[in-house]
Design a protein around this motif. Structure first.
Motif, PDB file in Angstrom:
ATOM      1  N   MET A 152       0.853  -1.165   0.000  1.00  0.00           N
ATOM      2  CA  MET A 152       0.000   0.000   0.000  1.00  0.00           C
ATOM      3  C   MET A 152       0.905   1.235   0.000  1.00  0.00           C
ATOM      4  SD  MET A 152      -2.819   1.377   2.816  1.00  0.00           S
ATOM      5  CE  MET A 152      -2.670  -0.099   3.725  1.00  0.00           C
ATOM      6  N   PRO A 153       0.623   2.191  -0.863  1.00  0.00           N
ATOM      7  CA  PRO A 153       1.458   3.401  -0.892  1.00  0.00           C
ATOM      8  C   PRO A 153       1.245   4.264   0.348  1.00  0.00           C
ATOM      9  CG  PRO A 153      -0.365   3.592  -2.445  1.00  0.00           C
ATOM     10  CD  PRO A 153      -0.428   2.204  -1.871  1.00  0.00           C
ATOM     11  N   ASN A 154       2.267   5.012   0.677  1.00  0.00           N
ATOM     12  CA  ASN A 154       2.210   5.928   1.815  1.00  0.00           C
ATOM     13  C   ASN A 154       1.733   7.305   1.381  1.00  0.00           C
ATOM     14  OD1 ASN A 154       3.287   3.969   3.492  1.00  0.00           O
ATOM     15  ND2 ASN A 154       5.361   4.712   3.300  1.00  0.00           N
ATOM     16  N   LEU A 155       1.177   8.057   2.314  1.00  0.00           N
ATOM     17  CA  LEU A 155       0.917   9.476   2.081  1.00  0.00           C
ATOM     18  C   LEU A 155       2.277  10.166   2.032  1.00  0.00           C
ATOM     19  CD1 LEU A 155      -2.005  10.184   4.564  1.00  0.00           C
ATOM     20  CD2 LEU A 155      -2.147   9.931   2.093  1.00  0.00           C
ATOM     21  N   ARG A 156       2.508  10.950   1.019  1.00  0.00           N
ATOM     22  CA  ARG A 156       3.788  11.637   0.855  1.00  0.00           C
ATOM     23  C   ARG A 156       3.573  13.137   0.932  1.00  0.00           C
ATOM     24  NH1 ARG A 156       5.707  11.256  -4.241  1.00  0.00           N
ATOM     25  NH2 ARG A 156       7.574  12.250  -3.492  1.00  0.00           N
ATOM     26  N   PRO A 157       3.965  13.780   2.018  1.00  0.00           N
ATOM     27  CA  PRO A 157       3.775  15.222   2.112  1.00  0.00           C
ATOM     28  C   PRO A 157       4.641  15.987   1.121  1.00  0.00           C
ATOM     29  CG  PRO A 157       4.913  14.401   4.049  1.00  0.00           C
ATOM     30  CD  PRO A 157       4.500  13.208   3.254  1.00  0.00           C
ATOM     31  N   GLY A 158       5.831  15.487   0.833  1.00  0.00           N
ATOM     32  CA  GLY A 158       6.739  16.162  -0.086  1.00  0.00           C
ATOM     33  C   GLY A 158       7.977  16.651   0.629  1.00  0.00           C
ATOM     34  N   ASN A 159       8.968  17.003  -0.148  1.00  0.00           N
ATOM     35  CA  ASN A 159      10.217  17.492   0.407  1.00  0.00           C
ATOM     36  C   ASN A 159      10.990  18.218  -0.682  1.00  0.00           C
ATOM     37  OD1 ASN A 159      12.073  17.948   2.388  1.00  0.00           O
ATOM     38  ND2 ASN A 159      12.640  15.798   2.683  1.00  0.00           N
ATOM     39  N   LEU A 160      11.976  18.981  -0.272  1.00  0.00           N
ATOM     40  CA  LEU A 160      12.927  19.608  -1.184  1.00  0.00           C
ATOM     41  C   LEU A 160      14.280  18.947  -0.958  1.00  0.00           C
ATOM     42  CD1 LEU A 160      12.052  23.397  -0.695  1.00  0.00           C
ATOM     43  CD2 LEU A 160      11.360  21.908  -2.575  1.00  0.00           C
ATOM     44  N   THR A 161      15.130  18.985  -1.959  1.00  0.00           N
ATOM     45  CA  THR A 161      16.487  18.472  -1.800  1.00  0.00           C
ATOM     46  C   THR A 161      17.449  19.652  -1.855  1.00  0.00           C
ATOM     47  OG1 THR A 161      16.944  18.171  -4.163  1.00  0.00           O
ATOM     48  CG2 THR A 161      15.808  16.365  -3.033  1.00  0.00           C
ATOM     49  N   ASP A 162      18.716  19.379  -1.583  1.00  0.00           N
ATOM     50  CA  ASP A 162      19.708  20.452  -1.637  1.00  0.00           C
ATOM     51  C   ASP A 162      20.122  20.780  -3.074  1.00  0.00           C
ATOM     52  OD1 ASP A 162      21.065  18.104  -2.049  1.00  0.00           O
ATOM     53  OD2 ASP A 162      22.687  18.540  -0.654  1.00  0.00           O
ATOM     54  N   VAL A 163      19.580  20.043  -4.042  1.00  0.00           N
ATOM     55  CA  VAL A 163      19.792  20.339  -5.464  1.00  0.00           C
ATOM     56  C   VAL A 163      18.483  20.912  -5.993  1.00  0.00           C
ATOM     57  CG1 VAL A 163      20.360  19.387  -7.721  1.00  0.00           C
ATOM     58  CG2 VAL A 163      21.430  18.426  -5.660  1.00  0.00           C
TER      59      VAL A 163
ATOM     60  N   ALA B 204      17.150  21.773  -8.749  1.00  0.00           N
ATOM     61  CA  ALA B 204      16.511  21.225  -9.939  1.00  0.00           C
ATOM     62  C   ALA B 204      15.961  19.813  -9.709  1.00  0.00           C
ATOM     63  CB  ALA B 204      17.492  21.211 -11.108  1.00  0.00           C
ATOM     64  N   ASP B 205      16.296  19.181  -8.587  1.00  0.00           N
ATOM     65  CA  ASP B 205      15.838  17.831  -8.276  1.00  0.00           C
ATOM     66  C   ASP B 205      14.457  17.901  -7.632  1.00  0.00           C
ATOM     67  OD1 ASP B 205      15.400  15.241  -7.458  1.00  0.00           O
ATOM     68  OD2 ASP B 205      17.097  15.169  -6.073  1.00  0.00           O
ATOM     69  N   GLU B 206      13.441  17.515  -8.396  1.00  0.00           N
ATOM     70  CA  GLU B 206      12.059  17.577  -7.907  1.00  0.00           C
ATOM     71  C   GLU B 206      11.528  16.208  -7.489  1.00  0.00           C
ATOM     72  OE1 GLU B 206       9.528  20.763  -9.950  1.00  0.00           O
ATOM     73  OE2 GLU B 206      10.752  19.952 -11.582  1.00  0.00           O
ATOM     74  N   THR B 207      12.401  15.217  -7.365  1.00  0.00           N
ATOM     75  CA  THR B 207      11.940  13.852  -7.103  1.00  0.00           C
ATOM     76  C   THR B 207      11.186  13.715  -5.797  1.00  0.00           C
ATOM     77  OG1 THR B 207      14.093  13.269  -6.157  1.00  0.00           O
ATOM     78  CG2 THR B 207      13.758  12.775  -8.495  1.00  0.00           C
ATOM     79  N   GLN B 208      11.519  14.495  -4.777  1.00  0.00           N
ATOM     80  CA  GLN B 208      10.836  14.401  -3.491  1.00  0.00           C
ATOM     81  C   GLN B 208       9.559  15.247  -3.451  1.00  0.00           C
ATOM     82  OE1 GLN B 208      11.801  12.368  -0.850  1.00  0.00           O
ATOM     83  NE2 GLN B 208      13.119  11.572  -2.458  1.00  0.00           N
ATOM     84  N   PHE B 209       9.360  16.087  -4.478  1.00  0.00           N
ATOM     85  CA  PHE B 209       8.182  16.953  -4.545  1.00  0.00           C
ATOM     86  C   PHE B 209       7.120  16.377  -5.476  1.00  0.00           C
ATOM     87  CE2 PHE B 209       5.747  20.570  -6.190  1.00  0.00           C
ATOM     88  CZ  PHE B 209       5.314  21.141  -5.001  1.00  0.00           C
ATOM     89  N   THR B 210       7.542  15.873  -6.616  1.00  0.00           N
ATOM     90  CA  THR B 210       6.621  15.374  -7.634  1.00  0.00           C
ATOM     91  C   THR B 210       5.776  14.224  -7.099  1.00  0.00           C
ATOM     92  OG1 THR B 210       8.172  16.021  -9.367  1.00  0.00           O
ATOM     93  CG2 THR B 210       6.476  14.436  -9.975  1.00  0.00           C
ATOM     94  N   GLY B 211       4.475  14.334  -7.271  1.00  0.00           N
ATOM     95  CA  GLY B 211       3.548  13.298  -6.836  1.00  0.00           C
ATOM     96  C   GLY B 211       3.199  13.341  -5.357  1.00  0.00           C
ATOM     97  N   SER B 212       3.674  14.350  -4.658  1.00  0.00           N
ATOM     98  CA  SER B 212       3.417  14.471  -3.222  1.00  0.00           C
ATOM     99  C   SER B 212       2.121  15.240  -2.960  1.00  0.00           C
ATOM    100  CB  SER B 212       4.579  15.202  -2.548  1.00  0.00           C
ATOM    101  OG  SER B 212       4.612  16.561  -2.964  1.00  0.00           O
ATOM    102  N   LEU B 213       1.712  15.266  -1.695  1.00  0.00           N
ATOM    103  CA  LEU B 213       0.553  16.072  -1.303  1.00  0.00           C
ATOM    104  C   LEU B 213       0.815  17.544  -1.591  1.00  0.00           C
ATOM    105  CD1 LEU B 213      -2.220  16.444   0.006  1.00  0.00           C
ATOM    106  CD2 LEU B 213      -1.095  16.342   2.239  1.00  0.00           C
ATOM    107  N   ALA B 214       2.026  18.013  -1.310  1.00  0.00           N
ATOM    108  CA  ALA B 214       2.356  19.418  -1.586  1.00  0.00           C
ATOM    109  C   ALA B 214       2.243  19.721  -3.078  1.00  0.00           C
ATOM    110  CB  ALA B 214       3.761  19.740  -1.081  1.00  0.00           C
ATOM    111  N   ASP B 215       2.658  18.792  -3.925  1.00  0.00           N
ATOM    112  CA  ASP B 215       2.545  18.955  -5.375  1.00  0.00           C
ATOM    113  C   ASP B 215       1.074  19.061  -5.776  1.00  0.00           C
ATOM    114  OD1 ASP B 215       3.101  19.003  -8.132  1.00  0.00           O
ATOM    115  OD2 ASP B 215       3.461  16.847  -8.247  1.00  0.00           O
TER     116      ASP B 215
END
Length: 95
Positions: free
Chosen positions: A1-12, A14-25
């Motif tokens: 079962m997938p988790n709820l993902r609030p989202g995050n930023l990385t120190d790079v 241009a890297d949107e991997t922690q944001f894309t598909g998240s609740l924040a997105d």
């Protein structure tokens, strides 16, 4: 079962991997749709732009608060199946 993902930023930026598909997105997409509905300019989306990162930081904070609240209050969710009550577990990341 997938988790709820609030989202995050990385120190790079241009890297949107922690944001894309998240609740924040999703919140950002809905905000953009409401702006468009009112004939206002769409949100800028360049992940390296400091204003975009600031907005996303704010949205991530909101999303984290919502997910954390849901995670810490699972007793608020009761699913009734065939007359019986079952507790619901909230799976969450990045709390």
């Amino acid at each position: 079962m997938p988790n709820l993902r609030p989202g995050n930023l990385t120190d790079v930026p241009a890297d949107e991997t922690q944001f894309t598909g998240s609740l924040a997105d999703t919140i950002e997409q809905e905000l953009d749709a409401l702006l468009t509905l009112d004939g206002l300019p769409q949100l800028p989306s360049d992940p390296t732009d400091s204003e975009v990162r600031a907005r996303r930081r704010f949205l991530i904070a909101i999303a984290r608060g919502v997910v954390r609240h849901l995670h810490e209050n699972p007793e608020a969710f009761v699913v009734t199946v065939s007359g019986g009550n079952h507790q619901v577990a909230i799976n969450a990341e990045q709390l």
